[in-house]
Design a protein around this motif. Structure first.
Motif, PDB file in Angstrom:
ATOM      1  N   LYS A   1      -8.216  -2.233   6.176  1.00 56.93           N
ATOM      2  CA  LYS A   1      -8.105  -3.674   6.446  1.00 56.93           C
ATOM      3  C   LYS A   1      -9.256  -4.137   7.340  1.00 56.93           C
ATOM      4  CE  LYS A   1      -5.042  -7.288   8.034  1.00 56.93           C
ATOM      5  NZ  LYS A   1      -3.909  -7.881   7.416  1.00 56.93           N
TER       6      LYS A   1
ATOM      7  N   LEU B   1      -1.084  -6.627   4.603  1.00 58.53           N
ATOM      8  CA  LEU B   1      -1.023  -5.339   3.916  1.00 58.53           C
ATOM      9  C   LEU B   1       0.214  -4.636   4.464  1.00 58.53           C
ATOM     10  CD1 LEU B   1      -4.763  -4.191   4.016  1.00 58.53           C
ATOM     11  CD2 LEU B   1      -3.528  -5.350   2.162  1.00 58.53           C
TER      12      LEU B   1
ATOM     13  N   SER C   1       0.815  -1.202   0.000  1.00 60.81           N
ATOM     14  CA  SER C   1       0.000   0.000   0.000  1.00 60.81           C
ATOM     15  C   SER C   1       0.851   1.256   0.000  1.00 60.81           C
ATOM     16  CB  SER C   1      -0.912   0.004   1.226  1.00 60.81           C
ATOM     17  OG  SER C   1      -1.698   1.166   1.204  1.00 60.81           O
TER      18      SER C   1
END
Length: 185
Positions: free
Chosen positions: A118, A127, A107
């Motif tokens: 999330k 992530l 990200s």
């Protein structure tokens, strides 16, 4: 540099990247721009050499997933096409269960926004928080505009086999991943 000017520049760059990602996605969706990768081994190795913090602040080296099919998705919370494809990535990730496949989201965003995303979307895979510098890998994977989203699928031997600039849906993901799970060439 003035703080407001800094925020303005950051917002401008984020807006431009989002617009580029949107248009890249539209072109990719209509042209079906999924390709077999022409990425150099050096670009793939640079990706696998990254170690980035997860949403809990723990460093996660991408190399820990060598030997698995790695689905590396570059995205951001402010990118509409990215937000549209994440539920499909989550579903595909769940469908592979115990298979040797690892999804990972890279990200280009702030920790707080990624944590909230999330939780809201119940993303089952890591992530990681990346800086905009990570997008510099894009041209090596054929993403010269460094648009978002883009996805690199790496086989179990560490070779980038598929790159898609633009969105992928669950069916496309699964069709690209399945043949790579058992391929040990």
């Amino acid at each position: 540099m003035n703080r407001y000017l800094q925020y303005g520049l950051i917002a401008a760059v984020a807006g431009i990247a989002g617009i580029a990602g949107y248009f890249t996605s539209q072109i990719g969706d209509s042209a079906g721009s999924s390709t077999t990768s022409t990425a150099s081994a050096g670009t793939t190795e640079a990706l696998l050499a990254l170690a980035l913090p997860d949403t809990e602040g723990h460093m996660q080296p991408l190399a820990q997933w060598r030997g698995k099919v790695i689905v590396a998705n570059f995205w951001a919370t402010w990118c509409p096409p990215c937000r549209r494809e994440i539920p499909d990535f989550s579903a595909a990730s769940r469908s592979f269960g115990d298979a040797p496949v690892q999804f990972v989201g890279l990200s280009i965003d702030s920790l707080d926004k990624v944590k909230a995303f999330k939780a809201e979307f119940d993303v089952p895979y890591p992530l990681l928080i990346a800086s905009a510098d990570v997008l510099a890998l894009g041209p090596g994977f054929g993403n010269a505009a460094q648009g978002l989203p883009f996805t690199v699928i790496i086989d179990r031997q560490g070779v980038a086999r598929h790159v898609k600039v633009g969105t992928l849906n669950q069916d496309e993901l699964e069709r690209k991943i399945r043949p790579l799970i058992d391929d040990k060439s």
